[in-house]
Each structure stands twice: as structure tokens, then as C-alpha cells.
Design an enzyme around this catalytic site. Structure first.
Site, PDB file in Angstrom:
ATOM      1  N   HIS A  73       3.874  -0.492  -4.308  1.00 48.76           N
ATOM      2  CA  HIS A  73       4.945  -0.392  -3.319  1.00 48.76           C
ATOM      3  C   HIS A  73       6.305  -0.544  -3.990  1.00 48.76           C
ATOM      4  O   HIS A  73       6.451  -1.310  -4.939  1.00 48.76           O
ATOM      5  CB  HIS A  73       4.780  -1.439  -2.219  1.00 48.76           C
ATOM      6  CG  HIS A  73       4.822  -2.869  -2.696  1.00 48.76           C
ATOM      7  ND1 HIS A  73       5.987  -3.594  -2.740  1.00 48.76           N
ATOM      8  CD2 HIS A  73       3.860  -3.697  -3.150  1.00 48.76           C
ATOM      9  CE1 HIS A  73       5.723  -4.816  -3.182  1.00 48.76           C
ATOM     10  NE2 HIS A  73       4.442  -4.911  -3.450  1.00 48.76           N
ATOM     11  N   ASP A  75       9.006  -1.150  -1.875  1.00 48.43           N
ATOM     12  CA  ASP A  75       9.816  -2.028  -1.022  1.00 48.43           C
ATOM     13  C   ASP A  75       9.776  -3.445  -1.595  1.00 48.43           C
ATOM     14  O   ASP A  75       8.832  -3.821  -2.304  1.00 48.43           O
ATOM     15  CB  ASP A  75       9.362  -1.998   0.445  1.00 48.43           C
ATOM     16  CG  ASP A  75       7.942  -2.480   0.660  1.00 48.43           C
ATOM     17  OD1 ASP A  75       7.096  -2.257  -0.228  1.00 48.43           O
ATOM     18  OD2 ASP A  75       7.670  -3.091   1.705  1.00 48.43           O
ATOM     19  N   GLU A 140       4.779  -2.471   2.158  1.00 44.14           N
ATOM     20  CA  GLU A 140       3.813  -3.506   1.792  1.00 44.14           C
ATOM     21  C   GLU A 140       4.330  -4.872   2.194  1.00 44.14           C
ATOM     22  O   GLU A 140       3.571  -5.732   2.636  1.00 44.14           O
ATOM     23  CB  GLU A 140       3.520  -3.456   0.289  1.00 44.14           C
ATOM     24  CG  GLU A 140       2.172  -4.065  -0.084  1.00 44.14           C
ATOM     25  CD  GLU A 140       2.209  -5.570  -0.246  1.00 44.14           C
ATOM     26  OE1 GLU A 140       1.137  -6.194  -0.200  1.00 44.14           O
ATOM     27  OE2 GLU A 140       3.292  -6.154  -0.435  1.00 44.14           O
ATOM     28  N   GLU A 141       5.634  -5.060   2.033  1.00 41.94           N
ATOM     29  CA  GLU A 141       6.227  -6.361   2.355  1.00 41.94           C
ATOM     30  C   GLU A 141       6.579  -6.472   3.836  1.00 41.94           C
ATOM     31  O   GLU A 141       6.966  -7.530   4.307  1.00 41.94           O
ATOM     32  CB  GLU A 141       7.487  -6.598   1.503  1.00 41.94           C
ATOM     33  CG  GLU A 141       7.263  -6.485  -0.010  1.00 41.94           C
ATOM     34  CD  GLU A 141       6.486  -7.653  -0.595  1.00 41.94           C
ATOM     35  OE1 GLU A 141       5.956  -8.474   0.181  1.00 41.94           O
ATOM     36  OE2 GLU A 141       6.405  -7.735  -1.822  1.00 41.94           O
ATOM     37  N   GLU A 169      -0.018  -4.813  -8.535  1.00 40.18           N
ATOM     38  CA  GLU A 169       0.596  -6.069  -8.056  1.00 40.18           C
ATOM     39  C   GLU A 169       0.537  -7.124  -9.163  1.00 40.18           C
ATOM     40  O   GLU A 169      -0.367  -7.098  -9.997  1.00 40.18           O
ATOM     41  CB  GLU A 169      -0.171  -6.609  -6.836  1.00 40.18           C
ATOM     42  CG  GLU A 169      -0.034  -5.790  -5.569  1.00 40.18           C
ATOM     43  CD  GLU A 169       1.257  -6.081  -4.808  1.00 40.18           C
ATOM     44  OE1 GLU A 169       2.123  -6.812  -5.341  1.00 40.18           O
ATOM     45  OE2 GLU A 169       1.399  -5.548  -3.696  1.00 40.18           O
ATOM     46  N   HIS A 366       9.255 -13.082  -5.044  1.00 43.20           N
ATOM     47  CA  HIS A 366       9.849 -13.507  -3.764  1.00 43.20           C
ATOM     48  C   HIS A 366      10.881 -14.620  -3.927  1.00 43.20           C
ATOM     49  O   HIS A 366      11.450 -15.099  -2.942  1.00 43.20           O
ATOM     50  CB  HIS A 366       8.782 -13.948  -2.742  1.00 43.20           C
ATOM     51  CG  HIS A 366       7.861 -12.842  -2.313  1.00 43.20           C
ATOM     52  ND1 HIS A 366       7.191 -12.840  -1.116  1.00 43.20           N
ATOM     53  CD2 HIS A 366       7.505 -11.692  -2.920  1.00 43.20           C
ATOM     54  CE1 HIS A 366       6.456 -11.746  -1.007  1.00 43.20           C
ATOM     55  NE2 HIS A 366       6.635 -11.039  -2.105  1.00 43.20           N
TER      56      HIS A 366
HETATM   57 ZN   LIG Z   1       3.751  -6.843  -3.920  1.00 42.02          ZN
END
Ligand SMILES: [Zn+2]
Length: 398
Positions: A73, A75, A140-141, A169, A366
Site C-alpha cells: 500500500h 497510503d 490499507e491504513e 509490510e 506510525h
Molecule cells: Zn502497512
């Protein structure tokens, strides 16, 4: 841009502010790189009631088998406190050997390394006699409704079939080479509600307090443990995340009590068998509560959330070996083959082909100051390049 250099490919992606569900230019930048390598790009936007529209990209190089998919992903999660970042969150600034930026490890870094690995392999050995696809979502997020699941169905409806898939990932807890994920636990959420009758605490015979019944039922959910785990999976785990009456007064018996819980379960259960087990536990606990306390039967309901995800375990030995050997050769470390952690989009891909996951070190994902060691970018590019050569080589495509 030199596509064989993951520092350049990642910087280009980080500079696109693709905070979910915004495309932010990231898919356009990626599609541009893939066009240069000869990929055919299919850009597709999905919509659903109550969720934002999301752009996705499916790109394929080659027309014959064997066919390898790389999934991920572009995003990213929001930046959080902008003031707290020591470098601009979309700057791709390199300081002390680390590149800063939202998505550096989760997971524009994985995508950039894969693109550069492919560019290096093509420069060194030419195209494999097979196909490589990138299945990249911008969802995805976010709610994960207009992303991987729909993109897989979209591509499959056009006749796309895959022999194996790698999700990029971040899978390594501390160091590149720690861990390959070869499966995931399932996830099931539920709500348990016990009904009572509201009243004055001084006149309990006129009321019916739901809390003691909840205590008996909630205890039955967590005790005894669901299982002891097995060779490939940790024990299944039920966490009660909230027990609440909404009552703010100490002299009022509440009318109802609600508990929320989530189970991360291994391959000894399906979502259905787990629901049956939990319903049976609640029934037994309610019956035992009546005989023990001579209260009226506990009045309760249990509801399970839609769309639970099932656990899975990948058994494709050539796929796991090709990746594991590439990691060992590049890093000198033997990766653990793990099924720990949260769910990922691999849960959708496993319905189409065997899937494994390997990417960067997840430590800063994150967080404020998300960043990746430049040396890790070079090493992951090397790992993906070796893996591609091995996997296509094993299938006689080189
Ligand atoms: Zn991820």
C-alpha cells in the site's frame, strides 16, 4: 531517476503526501517508475457506501507464467503532531544514515526496494520468462473496504492468476532478517450485553443488577484458555477491552452492562467454531450462575462483528525457502517463520495464492519521526533481488 537506487525510488514516494485515503501523487509516481520498467498499469478507483473513494494500482510485467505478485500500500497514517517531527514528514531528508518520512517503513520503503530490486535484476539478467505484478492499494491504513480485497477480485475477473505473492509490510521487530511471516492469526470481535432492571441501591429487591451476571459471563469467556497454541501459532487470546454500564451514580443500580472483546485466534479455530465455543461457555456460565445464586436467569445477548478474518498458514515450501534463503544469504541471519502480530492484507491474498510477508524493520511505523536506515534499504533491495532470481530460477524462468 535511477530506478536501481532505492534511496531515489523511496524519496520520490515519501514526497507524495498520501495520507489515507488521499492518493497524494504516490500511485502516479509509482506507475511512472513501473512504466519505465515495461509494466502495463491498470489504475482503478473503488467506492462503497459510507467510505471514501480510493485509488488503486494493478501493474503487470510479462504475459506468461510463472506469475509472482508483490502486494502493498502507498497510503500512510496521518503525521500526528507536525511540530514533534525533527525532519519534515514528507521531506525524505537523510540524517545520520536514516531517511525520514511518513511511510518510510510502512510501507513505501518495501515498495521502493522491490521496484529497485526488479530494476537491478532486469539490468543484470534481463526479464525472467514469467510475470511480475504489483498489487498496490491506497486503502490499507483506512477502512480496507476499497482496497486489496476488491483489487484482487477486479484483477481475477480480468483473468489474472498468481502462483505466489509477497507482501512488503514491515515484518522485522528489531533487525532486518529477524522474521518472515508465513501466516496470520484470525480476528473476531464481539459484544456481550447483560440486561437488568434499573433501581435504587437501597431497594435492590425492586431492581435487577446486571453486573454480577456480567462478572460470571465475562469470566467464562477468558477462563479456561481457548487453547495452548501449537508449533506454528501462539495460543489464541481473548481480550476483554471494555465492561461498561454507562452509570455515573453510586446510588443507582444500572439497567444494563455491556462488554466488548476481541479474539486473536490460531488455526485450531475458525470464526464459526469459535463463536459456537463462546456461546456454549456463556450458556453454561448463565446456568451455573442460576443454580449457585438462585437468582433469576441472567438475561444476555452476544453479538459478533461482521467480516471476521480467518487465520491462515502458508505451506508453499519453495516460496518460503526462496525468501528465507535470500534473507540468510544477504544478512547472515536465519529469519524466524512467524504467525504473530496483527492482521494484514495477506488475509485477502491467501484466497488466491500462497502468500508470505517480508519487509523492513517496523520499530518506527506510525510514530513521529518514522525513518529507515539507508543501509536497510540497500539490504532489503538485495534480498528482494536474490529472492526474485531464486524464485524464477527454481521455476526454470531464468
Ligand atoms: Zn502497512
Amino acid at each position: 531517476m535511477n530506478l536501481t537506487d532505492p534511496i531515489q525510488t523511496l524519496a520520490a514516494l515519501i514526497r507524495c503526501p498520501s495520507v489515507t485515503p488521499e492518493e497524494g501523487g504516490a500511485l502516479t509516481a509509482l506507475a511512472g517508475m513501473l512504466s519505465e520498467l515495461g509494466f502495463a498499469n491498470d489504475r482503478v478507483t473503488f467506492s462503497d457506501e459510507g467510505t471514501p473513494d480510493v485509488e488503486n494500482l494493478y501493474a503487470r510485467l510479462g504475459s506468461e507464467g510463472p506469475h509472482l505478485m508483490f502486494a502493498g500500500h502507498t497510503d500512510v497514517v496521518p503525521i500526528g503532531d507536525a511540530e514533534a517531527w525533527t525532519q519534515g514528514p514528507f521531506s525524505a531528508e537523510i540524517v545520520d544514515g536514516e531517511m525520514y518520512g511518513r511511510g518510510a517503513v510502512d510501507m513505501k520503503g518495501g515498495i521502493a526496494c522491490f521496484v529497485s530490486a526488479l530494476a537491478r535484476l532486469i539490468a543484470r539478467k534481463g526479464l525472467p520468462k514469467g510475470s511480475v505484478s504489483l498489487l498496490i492499494t491506497g486503502d490499507e491504513e483506512g477502512p480496507s473496504i476499497n482496497g486489496t480485497e476488491k483489487l484482487l477480485a477486479h484483477a481475477a475477473a480480468k483473468g489474472e492468476r498468481w502462483d505466489a505473492a509477497v507482501v512488503g509490510e514491515p515484518t522485522n521487530p528489531d533487525q532486518l532478517g529477524d522474521m518472515i511471516k508465513i501466516g496470520r492469526r484470525g480476528s473476531l470481535s464481539g459484544t456481550l450485553t447483560v440486561e437488568g432492571v434499573q433501581g435504587h441501591v437501597a431497594y435492590p429487591h425492586l431492581a435487577d443488577n446486571p453486573v454480577p451476571g456480567m462478572m460470571a459471563l465475562a469470566s467464562a469467556l477468558i477462563d479456561p484458555p481457548l487453547d495452548a497454541g501449537n508449533e506454528r501459532f501462539p495460543p489464541s487470546n481473548l481480550e476483554i477491552t471494555s465492561i461498561d454500564t454507562g452509570n455515573t451514580a453510586t446510588n443507582v443500580i444500572p439497567a444494563r452492562c455491556t462488554a466488548k472483546f476481541n479474539i486473536r485466534f490460531n488455526d485450531q479455530w475458525t470464526a464459526e467454531s469459535l463463536k459456537a465455543e463462546l456461546r456454549a461457555r456463556l450458556e453454561r456460565a448463565a446456568a451455573a450462575d442460576v443454580s449457585r445464586t438462585r437468582r433469576d436467569a441472567v438475561r444476555y445477548t452476544v453479538n459478533f462483528a461482521d467480516r471476521p478474518s480467518e487465520s491462515f498458514l502458508t505451506h508453499d515450501a519453495p516460496l518460503i525457502e526462496a525468501l528465507s534463503n535470500a534473507v540468510s544469504e544477504a544478512t547472515g541471519r536465519t529469519p524466524a517463520l512467524s504467525t504473530t502480530g496483527g492482521t494484514s492484507d495477506a488475509r485477502f491474498i491467501k484466497d488466491y495464492c500462497p502468500v508470505v510477508e517480508f519487509g523492513l524493520v517496523g520499530k518506527t511505523m506510525h510514530m513521529v519521526d518514522e525513518r529507515v536506515a539507508v543501509s536497510d534499504l540497500q539490504d532489503l533491495t538485495g534480498i528482494y533481488e536474490l529472492f526474485l532470481e531464486r524464485w524464477f530460477g527454481k521455476a526454470g524462468a531464468y
